[in-house]
Scaffold this motif. Sequence first.
Motif, mmCIF file in Angstrom:
data_model
loop_
_atom_site.group_PDB
_atom_site.id
_atom_site.type_symbol
_atom_site.label_atom_id
_atom_site.label_comp_id
_atom_site.label_asym_id
_atom_site.label_seq_id
_atom_site.Cartn_x
_atom_site.Cartn_y
_atom_site.Cartn_z
ATOM 1 N N ASP A 145 0.835 -1.544 -0.043
ATOM 2 C CA ASP A 145 -0.305 0.308 -0.498
ATOM 3 C C ASP A 145 0.912 1.127 0.329
ATOM 4 N N ILE A 146 2.042 1.568 0.822
ATOM 5 C CA ILE A 146 2.762 2.537 0.797
ATOM 6 C C ILE A 146 3.511 2.502 -0.237
ATOM 7 N N GLU A 147 3.541 1.388 -0.607
ATOM 8 C CA GLU A 147 4.345 1.585 -2.234
ATOM 9 C C GLU A 147 3.940 2.211 -3.756
ATOM 10 N N ALA A 148 2.525 1.650 -3.477
ATOM 11 C CA ALA A 148 1.787 1.799 -4.130
ATOM 12 C C ALA A 148 1.032 3.980 -4.432
ATOM 13 N N LYS A 149 1.286 4.520 -3.495
ATOM 14 C CA LYS A 149 0.715 4.882 -3.260
ATOM 15 C C LYS A 149 1.759 5.944 -4.335
ATOM 16 N N GLN A 150 3.522 5.634 -4.257
ATOM 17 C CA GLN A 150 4.413 6.667 -4.503
ATOM 18 C C GLN A 150 4.258 6.389 -6.479
ATOM 19 N N ALA A 151 3.513 5.574 -7.107
ATOM 20 C CA ALA A 151 3.251 4.829 -8.039
ATOM 21 C C ALA A 151 3.032 5.603 -8.893
ATOM 22 N N ASP A 152 3.009 6.307 -10.446
ATOM 23 C CA ASP A 152 2.557 6.885 -11.202
ATOM 24 C C ASP A 152 1.347 6.333 -11.518
ATOM 25 N N LEU A 153 1.190 4.626 -12.146
ATOM 26 C CA LEU A 153 0.141 3.891 -12.159
ATOM 27 C C LEU A 153 0.708 2.275 -11.359
ATOM 28 N N VAL A 154 -0.455 1.614 -10.951
ATOM 29 C CA VAL A 154 -0.533 1.112 -10.710
ATOM 30 C C VAL A 154 -1.461 -0.296 -10.794
ATOM 31 N N ILE A 155 -1.303 -1.363 -11.263
ATOM 32 C CA ILE A 155 -1.605 -2.316 -12.399
ATOM 33 C C ILE A 155 -1.661 -3.262 -11.323
ATOM 34 N N ARG A 156 -3.313 -4.110 -10.731
ATOM 35 C CA ARG A 156 -3.929 -4.971 -9.980
ATOM 36 C C ARG A 156 -4.321 -5.916 -10.677
ATOM 37 N N PRO A 157 -3.767 -7.166 -11.283
ATOM 38 C CA PRO A 157 -4.432 -8.472 -11.617
ATOM 39 C C PRO A 157 -4.853 -8.815 -10.916
ATOM 40 N N GLU A 158 -6.411 -9.386 -11.517
ATOM 41 C CA GLU A 158 -7.200 -10.128 -10.487
ATOM 42 C C GLU A 158 -6.634 -11.501 -9.767
ATOM 43 N N LEU A 159 -5.844 -11.616 -8.719
ATOM 44 C CA LEU A 159 -5.861 -12.869 -8.098
ATOM 45 C C LEU A 159 -6.665 -13.281 -7.052
ATOM 46 N N ARG A 160 -7.607 -12.902 -6.422
ATOM 47 C CA ARG A 160 -8.503 -13.390 -5.616
ATOM 48 C C ARG A 160 -8.576 -14.610 -5.399
ATOM 49 N N ALA A 161 -8.728 -15.409 -6.458
ATOM 50 C CA ALA A 161 -8.892 -16.626 -6.823
ATOM 51 C C ALA A 161 -8.863 -17.762 -6.293
ATOM 52 N N PHE A 162 -7.351 -17.279 -6.828
ATOM 53 C CA PHE A 162 -5.551 -17.845 -6.592
ATOM 54 C C PHE A 162 -6.007 -18.578 -4.964
ATOM 55 N N GLY A 163 -5.601 -20.062 -5.086
ATOM 56 C CA GLY A 163 -4.949 -20.806 -3.442
ATOM 57 C C GLY A 163 -3.889 -21.000 -3.768
ATOM 58 N N PRO A 164 -3.348 -21.682 -2.126
ATOM 59 C CA PRO A 164 -2.430 -21.582 -1.982
ATOM 60 C C PRO A 164 -1.521 -22.872 -2.969
ATOM 61 N N GLY A 165 -0.256 -23.142 -3.107
ATOM 62 C CA GLY A 165 0.158 -23.758 -4.020
ATOM 63 C C GLY A 165 1.207 -23.083 -5.565
ATOM 64 N N LEU A 166 1.574 -23.844 -6.205
ATOM 65 C CA LEU A 166 2.088 -23.550 -7.231
ATOM 66 C C LEU A 166 1.407 -24.127 -8.674
ATOM 67 N N ASP A 167 0.952 -24.898 -8.746
ATOM 68 C CA ASP A 167 0.252 -25.602 -10.072
ATOM 69 C C ASP A 167 -0.675 -24.651 -10.448
ATOM 70 N N TRP A 168 -0.149 -22.991 -10.421
ATOM 71 C CA TRP A 168 -1.692 -21.697 -11.153
ATOM 72 C C TRP A 168 -0.862 -21.144 -11.737
ATOM 73 N N GLY A 169 0.642 -21.323 -12.204
ATOM 74 C CA GLY A 169 1.002 -20.424 -12.644
ATOM 75 C C GLY A 169 0.616 -20.374 -14.149
ATOM 76 N N ALA A 170 0.280 -20.964 -14.833
ATOM 77 C CA ALA A 170 -0.466 -20.327 -16.056
ATOM 78 C C ALA A 170 -1.884 -19.511 -15.603
#
Length: 108
Positions: free
Chosen positions: A52-77
Amino acid sequence: PDETVLTWPHLLRAEFVIAVDVHVPRFGSRVALHPGEAQNHCFDMAIQRLCDIEAKQADLVIRPELRAFGPGLDWGAEFIAAGERAGMQAAPRIRAQWAQWARLVAHN
């Protein structure tokens, strides 16, 4: 408290900063079930605060929708695809802000 944090782009004197927030809270509002989970909750809160602190200092923030991903490493694609979608959606804002920044630089 002062929230000025010198980030690498600013230390390197970047004039236009695009941030990508890929933090995925792992626990949400779920109560920690044991001390290890409580510690992980604390780490998540600290990471989110720094994001949050670093985002305030950026000119533009991109936030991909990542809420649907769970733990683990099998969702890379899916993770990469979400980032690509967010980048494509942000492209018009990036072009507009870049043009605005270029005009300001040209006048100074």
